[in-house]
Design a protein around this motif. Sequence first.
Motif, PDB file in Angstrom:
ATOM      1  N   PHE A  25       0.848  -1.195   0.000  1.00 44.91           N
ATOM      2  CA  PHE A  25       0.000   0.000   0.000  1.00 44.91           C
ATOM      3  C   PHE A  25       0.884   1.246   0.000  1.00 44.91           C
ATOM      4  N   LEU A  26       0.257   2.370  -0.331  1.00 44.46           N
ATOM      5  CA  LEU A  26       0.956   3.655  -0.386  1.00 44.46           C
ATOM      6  C   LEU A  26       1.013   4.312   0.990  1.00 44.46           C
ATOM      7  N   VAL A  27       2.113   5.042   1.249  1.00 48.21           N
ATOM      8  CA  VAL A  27       2.233   5.854   2.455  1.00 48.21           C
ATOM      9  C   VAL A  27       2.690   7.248   2.062  1.00 48.21           C
ATOM     10  N   ASN A  28       2.354   8.220   2.906  1.00 51.22           N
ATOM     11  CA  ASN A  28       2.725   9.606   2.650  1.00 51.22           C
ATOM     12  C   ASN A  28       2.922  10.299   3.991  1.00 51.22           C
ATOM     13  N   SER A  29       3.695  11.364   3.993  1.00 49.87           N
ATOM     14  CA  SER A  29       3.909  12.130   5.215  1.00 49.87           C
ATOM     15  C   SER A  29       4.486  13.497   4.877  1.00 49.87           C
ATOM     16  N   TYR A  30       4.076  14.502   5.647  1.00 51.85           N
ATOM     17  CA  TYR A  30       4.657  15.835   5.468  1.00 51.85           C
ATOM     18  C   TYR A  30       5.756  16.103   6.499  1.00 51.85           C
ATOM     19  N   MET A  31       6.051  15.116   7.361  1.00 52.30           N
ATOM     20  CA  MET A  31       7.150  15.218   8.317  1.00 52.30           C
ATOM     21  C   MET A  31       7.876  13.878   8.360  1.00 52.30           C
ATOM     22  N   PRO A  32       9.131  13.855   8.779  1.00 57.21           N
ATOM     23  CA  PRO A  32       9.845  12.573   8.854  1.00 57.21           C
ATOM     24  C   PRO A  32       9.197  11.632   9.869  1.00 57.21           C
ATOM     25  N   ILE A  33       8.924  10.411   9.443  1.00 59.82           N
ATOM     26  CA  ILE A  33       8.321   9.386  10.292  1.00 59.82           C
ATOM     27  C   ILE A  33       9.280   8.204  10.372  1.00 59.82           C
TER      28      ILE A  33
ATOM     29  N   VAL B 279      -6.444   7.658   4.671  1.00 60.02           N
ATOM     30  CA  VAL B 279      -7.123   8.685   3.874  1.00 60.02           C
ATOM     31  C   VAL B 279      -7.894   7.987   2.757  1.00 60.02           C
ATOM     32  N   GLU B 280      -9.209   8.065   2.814  1.00 61.76           N
ATOM     33  CA  GLU B 280     -10.036   7.332   1.865  1.00 61.76           C
ATOM     34  C   GLU B 280      -9.989   7.929   0.461  1.00 61.76           C
ATOM     35  N   ASN B 281      -9.881   9.219   0.343  1.00 58.32           N
ATOM     36  CA  ASN B 281      -9.931   9.862  -0.968  1.00 58.32           C
ATOM     37  C   ASN B 281      -8.519  10.069  -1.516  1.00 58.32           C
ATOM     38  N   ALA B 282      -8.310   9.705  -2.774  1.00 54.65           N
ATOM     39  CA  ALA B 282      -6.979   9.786  -3.375  1.00 54.65           C
ATOM     40  C   ALA B 282      -6.479  11.226  -3.477  1.00 54.65           C
ATOM     41  N   GLU B 283      -7.386  12.170  -3.754  1.00 49.83           N
ATOM     42  CA  GLU B 283      -6.971  13.567  -3.877  1.00 49.83           C
ATOM     43  C   GLU B 283      -6.513  14.120  -2.534  1.00 49.83           C
ATOM     44  N   ASN B 284      -7.236  13.803  -1.474  1.00 50.89           N
ATOM     45  CA  ASN B 284      -6.813  14.243  -0.142  1.00 50.89           C
ATOM     46  C   ASN B 284      -5.477  13.627   0.241  1.00 50.89           C
TER      47      ASN B 284
ATOM     48  N   VAL C 152      -1.827   6.699   5.110  1.00 56.93           N
ATOM     49  CA  VAL C 152      -1.833   5.490   4.286  1.00 56.93           C
ATOM     50  C   VAL C 152      -3.041   5.533   3.357  1.00 56.93           C
ATOM     51  N   SER C 153      -2.927   4.795   2.268  1.00 58.76           N
ATOM     52  CA  SER C 153      -4.025   4.721   1.304  1.00 58.76           C
ATOM     53  C   SER C 153      -4.110   3.302   0.766  1.00 58.76           C
TER      54      SER C 153
ATOM     55  N   TYR D 218      -9.809   8.867   8.092  1.00 58.44           N
ATOM     56  CA  TYR D 218     -10.113  10.150   7.471  1.00 58.44           C
ATOM     57  C   TYR D 218     -10.879   9.873   6.181  1.00 58.44           C
ATOM     58  N   GLY D 219     -12.206   9.883   6.305  1.00 62.38           N
ATOM     59  CA  GLY D 219     -13.054   9.578   5.154  1.00 62.38           C
ATOM     60  C   GLY D 219     -14.058  10.675   4.902  1.00 62.38           C
ATOM     61  N   ASP D 220     -15.020  10.390   4.051  1.00 60.84           N
ATOM     62  CA  ASP D 220     -16.093  11.349   3.793  1.00 60.84           C
ATOM     63  C   ASP D 220     -17.001  11.439   5.013  1.00 60.84           C
TER      64      ASP D 220
END
Length: 286
Positions: A107-115, A153-158, A177-178, A202-204
């Motif tokens: 799965f994909l992961v993302n972060s705006y700070m070091p994790i 995060v349920e939505n790909a754009e978010n 995660v997505s 974090y969903g709708d």
Amino acid sequence: MEISGALADKLLRLAKGERLPASTLRSGIISELIAEGIILEQRKGRAKSLLYVADAAALTAFLRNHYAIEDLSAYAAVFRKEELSRAELTRSASDSKLRAVRTFKGFLVNSYMPIAALLDGKKITIHPQAGTFQFIHSYENFIPDAGVVIVNVENAENFSCISLQKSLFEGMSPLFVSRYPQNQSKDLLKWLQGIPNDYLHYGDFDFAGVNIYLNEYKRTLGSRAKFFIPDNLESLILSYGSRKLYDRQKPSFDISEIEEAGIIELIRLMHIYKKALEQEALIALF
């Protein structure tokens, strides 16, 4: 013609000396083996017959020559495993595409700070360059620091614009995660079950979003799972909510059984304003 896992199991039982009802062995391959004299028939009464193998070596030679199966036991075993590699299939039969194998897992992961995390026992840092994500393939051995909150995060754009929404998650160390584009798999949920970290969904902000959370995540993760509720949810629903979204959705859960305060408040606000809110609206605020 390919030999299925179920038939391989039965052939293995025959090779070990068992006698099986002919009615359970209806297959063109079985007919071939009977014609070759490798499988023999034992009549049991007027209507019943048993099939058996008198010479296991002859069966082994037939499978090797006609189906490239070197080891019937290994061949049958790979069909019972949840995850396979092409190499395993090739060792037991010469066709690596014998059974569909999902080699692209994770799965994909993302972060705006070091994790900080461990991957296969080694320290790593999750902090993708802007415009990129990281993909965790070996998720079974991916362990974030204990204080990290996993935000699904349920939505790909978010998910792709998460840095624009960081004010929503002040005071926590979030790893986003997505499950997309792997939404057909259960990799993310399996991974979440194996780690102790808190989980934030974090969903709708609608009935469908609550339903996904309750039935797929809350049910599995229990008390460490929470539905993300922004502090200004009421003003967001009032200003950016959709009446059409509210009208076309119905709850597919028993509201009386919900104990989570945030969801109770979300449902109350939706009913008051007759509106529901898609999470993409939160991107436009920043």
